[in-house]
Motif scaffolding. Structure first.
Motif: not given
Length: 222
Positions: A52-58, A80-98
């Motif tokens: 899911t993160f292929i377009s946002y991280v290396d 899933m939305i909670t998992q993605f919220e945690q990853a977005i915060s940790h990786l500092n990437i732009r997409p929303t969890a939704s």
């Protein structure tokens, strides 16, 4: 009060044990989680989560891939939305969890043929139905991919109810879906039992006041 039995087994014998355990119990409605309970989906789900993160991280960076796989592992049963919220915060990437939830669901639907059921699942569900039992699904998986899983394995007509807690807006461990199922059946809670694989599933059933069995197909493997 809800009972809690943990069944620590590996693969197909889980279902034989379930049938033996419930043989003399006064249960008329069996409710199952899907992922890691009926479906051998741990590795598949983890790979879809990473992809899911292929377009946002290396993803060639081993530290990033390790982080994502570990997050998925420790978040077993978490929405899933909670998992993605945690990853977005940790990786500092732009997409929303939704947005990531939608992307992940699409990956699941497009690759669902790679997901396998545990051995004997269809036979056990068919046996329960032949005994006059109601058999339902309550899963945090979205209905789109959930329906594809059941169709892929020719199980779409085996279940009395197929419920997506995610689509209802009440993801586990919120007991809304279980409570609604019981209420609409008109049967007492004592006739229901829920089968899951995580602490979230245990909380889900306990919050609804329903007996549960928690199975772990992956004991000593993950």
């Amino acid at each position: 009060n809800s009972q809690f039995l943990t069944v620590w087994v590996k693969q197909e014998p889980t279902f034989s044990l379930i049938i033996r355990f419930m043989k003399n119990a006064q249960k008329t409605h069996f409710i199952f989680d899907v992922d890691d309970t009926l479906a051998d989906s741990y590795e598949f789900n983890q790979q879809m989560f990473v992809d899911t993160f292929i377009s946002y991280v290396d993803l060639s960076n081993p530290d990033i891939e390790k982080y994502l796989r570990n997050l998925h592992h420790i978040s077993r049963g978490v929405s899933m939305i909670t998992q993605f919220e945690q990853a977005i915060s940790h990786l500092n990437i732009r997409p929303t969890a939704s947005e990531l939830v939608d992307k992940n669901e699409l990956l699941h639907q497009n690759n669902i043929a790679k997901m396998k059921m545990f051995d004997a699942v269809s036979e056990v569900i068919t046996r329960l139905r032949s005994q006059g039992k109601d058999v339902s699904i309550c899963s945090n998986r979205q209905l789109g991919s959930l329906s594809k899983i059941l169709t892929q394995h020719h199980m779409q007509d085996l279940f009395t109810h197929t419920i997506s807690c995610a689509d209802s807006g009440h993801e586990k461990p919120d007991p809304f879906c279980l409570e609604t199922l019981v209420k609409e059946s008109g049967k007492p809670k004592e006739e229901f039992i829920f089968f899951g694989d995580s602490n979230t599933d245990y909380q889900f059933a306990t919050n609804a006041g329903i007996d549960c069995i928690i199975v772990d197909h992956y004991l000593n493997q993950k």
